[in-house]
Motif scaffolding. Structure first.
Motif, mmCIF file in Angstrom:
data_model
loop_
_atom_site.group_PDB
_atom_site.id
_atom_site.type_symbol
_atom_site.label_atom_id
_atom_site.label_comp_id
_atom_site.label_asym_id
_atom_site.label_seq_id
_atom_site.Cartn_x
_atom_site.Cartn_y
_atom_site.Cartn_z
ATOM 1 N N SER A 77 0.881 -1.170 0.000
ATOM 2 C CA SER A 77 0.000 0.000 0.000
ATOM 3 C C SER A 77 0.917 1.217 0.000
ATOM 4 N N PHE A 78 0.460 2.284 -0.653
ATOM 5 C CA PHE A 78 1.300 3.472 -0.693
ATOM 6 C C PHE A 78 0.469 4.707 -0.955
ATOM 7 N N GLY A 79 1.087 5.840 -0.696
ATOM 8 C CA GLY A 79 0.459 7.130 -0.940
ATOM 9 C C GLY A 79 1.540 8.186 -1.008
ATOM 10 N N TRP A 80 1.171 9.416 -0.793
ATOM 11 C CA TRP A 80 2.105 10.535 -0.912
ATOM 12 C C TRP A 80 3.199 10.393 0.148
ATOM 13 N N GLY A 81 4.399 10.038 -0.302
ATOM 14 C CA GLY A 81 5.565 9.978 0.570
ATOM 15 C C GLY A 81 5.723 8.752 1.440
ATOM 16 N N TRP A 82 4.952 7.712 1.178
ATOM 17 C CA TRP A 82 5.090 6.506 1.997
ATOM 18 C C TRP A 82 4.706 5.250 1.208
ATOM 19 N N ALA A 83 5.233 4.126 1.679
ATOM 20 C CA ALA A 83 4.850 2.818 1.148
ATOM 21 C C ALA A 83 5.010 1.794 2.265
ATOM 22 N N THR A 84 4.075 0.886 2.348
ATOM 23 C CA THR A 84 4.167 -0.215 3.305
ATOM 24 C C THR A 84 4.166 -1.512 2.504
ATOM 25 N N VAL A 85 5.141 -2.361 2.798
ATOM 26 C CA VAL A 85 5.303 -3.633 2.090
ATOM 27 C C VAL A 85 5.130 -4.760 3.098
ATOM 28 N N SER A 86 4.381 -5.765 2.712
ATOM 29 C CA SER A 86 4.128 -6.915 3.571
ATOM 30 C C SER A 86 4.432 -8.193 2.792
ATOM 31 N N TRP A 87 5.283 -9.026 3.387
ATOM 32 C CA TRP A 87 5.646 -10.309 2.770
ATOM 33 C C TRP A 87 5.072 -11.457 3.578
ATOM 34 N N GLN A 88 4.544 -12.433 2.874
ATOM 35 C CA GLN A 88 4.015 -13.657 3.464
ATOM 36 C C GLN A 88 3.952 -14.703 2.362
ATOM 37 N N THR A 89 4.177 -15.952 2.718
ATOM 38 C CA THR A 89 4.014 -17.017 1.739
ATOM 39 C C THR A 89 2.595 -17.541 1.892
ATOM 40 N N LYS A 90 1.749 -17.125 0.993
ATOM 41 C CA LYS A 90 0.325 -17.403 1.118
ATOM 42 C C LYS A 90 0.005 -18.899 1.017
ATOM 43 N N LYS A 91 0.819 -19.640 0.266
ATOM 44 C CA LYS A 91 0.558 -21.080 0.108
ATOM 45 C C LYS A 91 0.686 -21.832 1.426
ATOM 46 N N ILE A 92 1.488 -21.295 2.358
ATOM 47 C CA ILE A 92 1.647 -21.970 3.647
ATOM 48 C C ILE A 92 1.048 -21.143 4.789
ATOM 49 N N LYS A 93 0.413 -20.025 4.440
ATOM 50 C CA LYS A 93 -0.259 -19.158 5.421
ATOM 51 C C LYS A 93 0.683 -18.753 6.548
ATOM 52 N N GLY A 94 1.896 -18.383 6.158
ATOM 53 C CA GLY A 94 2.877 -17.971 7.152
ATOM 54 C C GLY A 94 4.170 -17.559 6.484
ATOM 55 N N LEU A 95 5.233 -17.598 7.247
ATOM 56 C CA LEU A 95 6.529 -17.156 6.754
ATOM 57 C C LEU A 95 7.406 -18.310 6.293
ATOM 58 N N HIS A 96 8.138 -18.030 5.240
ATOM 59 C CA HIS A 96 9.119 -18.939 4.656
ATOM 60 C C HIS A 96 10.408 -18.129 4.524
ATOM 61 N N GLU A 97 11.507 -18.796 4.383
ATOM 62 C CA GLU A 97 12.775 -18.088 4.196
ATOM 63 C C GLU A 97 12.694 -17.094 3.029
ATOM 64 N N ASN A 98 11.930 -17.419 1.999
ATOM 65 C CA ASN A 98 11.764 -16.510 0.852
ATOM 66 C C ASN A 98 11.291 -15.126 1.278
ATOM 67 N N ASP A 99 10.435 -15.057 2.276
ATOM 68 C CA ASP A 99 9.916 -13.771 2.726
ATOM 69 C C ASP A 99 11.034 -12.894 3.288
ATOM 70 N N PHE A 100 11.963 -13.493 3.982
ATOM 71 C CA PHE A 100 13.087 -12.748 4.549
ATOM 72 C C PHE A 100 14.076 -12.327 3.459
ATOM 73 N N ILE A 101 14.259 -13.192 2.473
ATOM 74 C CA ILE A 101 15.103 -12.841 1.323
ATOM 75 C C ILE A 101 14.510 -11.617 0.621
ATOM 76 N N MET A 102 13.213 -11.651 0.384
ATOM 77 C CA MET A 102 12.572 -10.536 -0.309
ATOM 78 C C MET A 102 12.524 -9.275 0.546
ATOM 79 N N ALA A 103 12.383 -9.427 1.846
ATOM 80 C CA ALA A 103 12.418 -8.257 2.732
ATOM 81 C C ALA A 103 13.784 -7.576 2.646
#
Length: 115
Positions: A77-103
């Motif tokens: 989500s983003f707007g004037w002067g900001w952006a929020t990014v959220s990573w999650q592996t939806k297939k496992i409904k939680g966190l995977h190492e990939n999420d940390f790599i992408m973060a």
């Protein structure tokens, strides 16, 4: 883990594996400064500030392009002067190492957009 998360690539996640446990997630979180465990530890989230709408928009586009090359896609989500990014592996409904790599890769992109 001895190598830098930004140098790693996402591996395809087909599901059927458990999400990372709290201890594993917290250990990887130490390698992704500025990111927070959110959603009861089921996702990574970070907000970024920019000088104006254009910088925020350019950052969001860059994150989208990165996501396409890695085959792993965030919620943004983003707007004037900001952006929020959220990573999650939806297939496992939680966190995977990939999420940390992408973060880590997302943080590197943010630094390149406003050092």
């Amino acid at each position: 883990m001895s190598d830098d998360l930004t140098s790693r690539k996402c591996t395809p996640c087909q599901g059927g594996i458990p999400p990372l446990g709290k201890d594993e997630a917290e250990a990887l979180l130490a390698q992704a400064p500025g990111w927070l465990l959110a959603g009861s530890g089921k996702r990574l989230e970070r907000s970024f500030l920019f000088k104006n709408f254009r910088e925020a928009f350019d950052f969001v586009v860059a994150v989208g392009e990165l996501a396409e090359t890695q085959g792993h896609h965030p919620d943004i989500s983003f707007g004037w002067g900001w952006a929020t990014v959220s990573w999650q592996t939806k297939k496992i409904k939680g966190l995977h190492e990939n999420d940390f790599i992408m973060a880590a890769k997302t943080s590197a992109l943010a630094e390149s957009h406003h050092p």
